[in-house]
Design a protein around this motif. Structure first.
Motif, mmCIF file in Angstrom:
data_model
loop_
_atom_site.group_PDB
_atom_site.id
_atom_site.type_symbol
_atom_site.label_atom_id
_atom_site.label_comp_id
_atom_site.label_asym_id
_atom_site.label_seq_id
_atom_site.Cartn_x
_atom_site.Cartn_y
_atom_site.Cartn_z
ATOM 1 N N GLU A 63 0.806 -1.210 0.000
ATOM 2 C CA GLU A 63 0.000 0.000 0.000
ATOM 3 C C GLU A 63 0.847 1.271 0.000
ATOM 4 O O GLU A 63 0.424 2.308 -0.501
ATOM 5 N N THR A 64 2.053 1.209 0.556
ATOM 6 C CA THR A 64 2.924 2.376 0.591
ATOM 7 C C THR A 64 3.740 2.466 -0.690
ATOM 8 O O THR A 64 3.915 1.488 -1.407
ATOM 9 N N SER A 65 4.250 3.651 -0.980
ATOM 10 C CA SER A 65 4.989 3.848 -2.226
ATOM 11 C C SER A 65 6.193 4.750 -1.977
ATOM 12 O O SER A 65 6.383 5.277 -0.877
ATOM 13 N N HIS B 109 -9.798 -3.589 -10.083
ATOM 14 C CA HIS B 109 -9.630 -2.216 -9.605
ATOM 15 C C HIS B 109 -10.855 -1.373 -9.951
ATOM 16 O O HIS B 109 -11.338 -0.577 -9.128
ATOM 17 N N ALA C 147 -8.566 2.141 -2.926
ATOM 18 C CA ALA C 147 -7.780 3.192 -2.276
ATOM 19 C C ALA C 147 -6.480 3.498 -3.007
ATOM 20 O O ALA C 147 -5.749 4.420 -2.630
ATOM 21 N N THR C 148 -6.172 2.753 -4.069
ATOM 22 C CA THR C 148 -4.980 3.035 -4.882
ATOM 23 C C THR C 148 -5.071 4.443 -5.457
ATOM 24 O O THR C 148 -6.162 4.929 -5.771
ATOM 25 N N ARG C 149 -3.939 5.103 -5.580
ATOM 26 C CA ARG C 149 -3.946 6.443 -6.172
ATOM 27 C C ARG C 149 -4.655 6.401 -7.522
ATOM 28 O O ARG C 149 -4.299 5.622 -8.410
ATOM 29 N N PRO C 150 -5.719 7.210 -7.707
ATOM 30 C CA PRO C 150 -6.554 7.099 -8.914
ATOM 31 C C PRO C 150 -5.797 7.309 -10.212
ATOM 32 O O PRO C 150 -6.116 6.681 -11.225
ATOM 33 N N GLU C 151 -4.778 8.164 -10.201
ATOM 34 C CA GLU C 151 -4.035 8.388 -11.436
ATOM 35 C C GLU C 151 -3.265 7.140 -11.853
ATOM 36 O O GLU C 151 -3.060 6.884 -13.047
ATOM 37 N N LEU C 152 -2.848 6.328 -10.871
ATOM 38 C CA LEU C 152 -2.146 5.080 -11.195
ATOM 39 C C LEU C 152 -3.105 4.056 -11.787
ATOM 40 O O LEU C 152 -2.780 3.378 -12.767
ATOM 41 N N THR C 153 -4.294 3.933 -11.195
ATOM 42 C CA THR C 153 -5.281 2.994 -11.725
ATOM 43 C C THR C 153 -5.731 3.409 -13.118
ATOM 44 O O THR C 153 -5.872 2.570 -14.014
#
Length: 314
Positions: A112-114, A177, A209-215
């Motif tokens: 979950e962390t980046s 996702h 909950a993933t960063r939307p721009e990544l999905t």
């Protein structure tokens, strides 16, 4: 092996750490000055530009988002070393890398962390690393070199074509996702549902909950396979909708639900016996298509494992 890692986020930073821990000569680079300083402070050699990082490197690993790749590739003009990547979509990257010695890769690892602060040299222990092997486009010697490198840092290497990879990740990652996002937004109109939500909602929506721009970049980059697999899932849901309208909805739903229950309880399948795998493109792809992976490489001697996927059918 002298290696340049371009992009020092979670995956790139972990690869930098893992290769250095294994004794490889490795240099990193990141477009963010603060990330470069953090990597230097951690004791790693960090270049100030992409050309400086890749100069003389036997291997360059690209660990940047798909949207950034064209700009990075433009800075690699004339580079003749082997190149791989860690992007979650393989077909578009393969097309971008024409003219390079390239073997696409995708380690199925993360958390979950980046960012570099979250990087971990043990991240790839036991992880599945998809490594693209195109029958008429990949140099087998280059593929074997990378398979040996990645198994040496603990990964299970899965031979796969780019098209097969993109279909599979659309099924098990990209469409889920999107589905998780749809489920999560149900709370907007019903605060009571948010109070009552528990384990099944938490598990089904975790990746929302993933960063939307990544999905968005992940799904958009794989739009063809995602569209095809999303349409298939919608079709299955529509069939379940029709089952709900039957005179006996319990019986109508039970057949499909029993199938899903059986498959999920059998996953992940237990590993089978260790097998010797020929250093041959078709033999390796057959292993990957059976759900198997390479566990070690010694020159052209490969050991692999094929899981007991027949349990899905029992």
């Amino acid at each position: 092996m002298s290696t340049a890692v371009i992009g020092l986020g979670l995956i790139g930073g972990s690869l930098l750490r893992a290769l250095a821990a294994a004794g490889h000569d490795v240099v990193g680079y990141d477009a963010d000055p603060e990330t470069r300083e953090a990597a230097r402070a951690a004791g790693f050699r960090v270049a100030g530009t992409v050309p400086d990082a890749i100069r003389g490197a036997e291997l360059t690993a690209l660990a940047v988002p798909l949207t950034v790749l064209p700009d990075v590739i433009a800075e690699m003009a004339g580079h003749d070393g082997l190149v791989t990547d860690v992007t979650s979509v393989k077909g578009p990257v393969r097309d971008l890398m024409k003219g390079f010695r390239f073997v696409g890769g995708h380690p199925m690892a993360g958390k979950e962390t980046s960012g570099f602060a979250a990087s971990d040299p043990g991240l790839f222990e036991g992880c599945t690393w998809a490594l693209c092997l195109e029958p008429h486009g990949t140099d087998l010697a280059d593929w074997l070199l990378l398979a040996g490198l990645f198994t040496s840092i603990g990964a299970r290497v899965v031979p796969v074509t780019a098209a097969e990879h993109d279909t599979a990740v659309a099924q098990i990652s990209h469409v889920p996702h999107l589905f998780a996002a749809v489920l999560a937004t149900q709370l907007l109109a019903n605060p009571l549902a948010g109070t009552l939500a528990a384990g099944s909602f938490r598990d089904a929506t975790r990746v929302a909950a993933t960063r939307p721009e990544l999905t968005a970049a992940m799904c958009g980059g794989n739009w063809s396979a995602v569209h095809r697999e999303l349409s298939r899932v919608i079709g299955d849901l529509q069939q379940l909708e029709e089952d709900l309208l039957l005179s006996d909805p319990v019986s109508g739903l039970s057949t499909y639900l029993a199938l899903g229950s059986r498959v999920r309880r059998a996953w992940p399948p237990p590993p089978g016996a260790t097998v010797t795998v020929a250093a041959d493109v078709q033999a390796l792809l057959a292993l990957g298509r059976a759900g198997g992976w390479v566990t070690s490489v010694n020159g052209t001697e490969l050991l692999g494992m094929r899981p007991e996927t027949d349990l899905y059918l029992s």
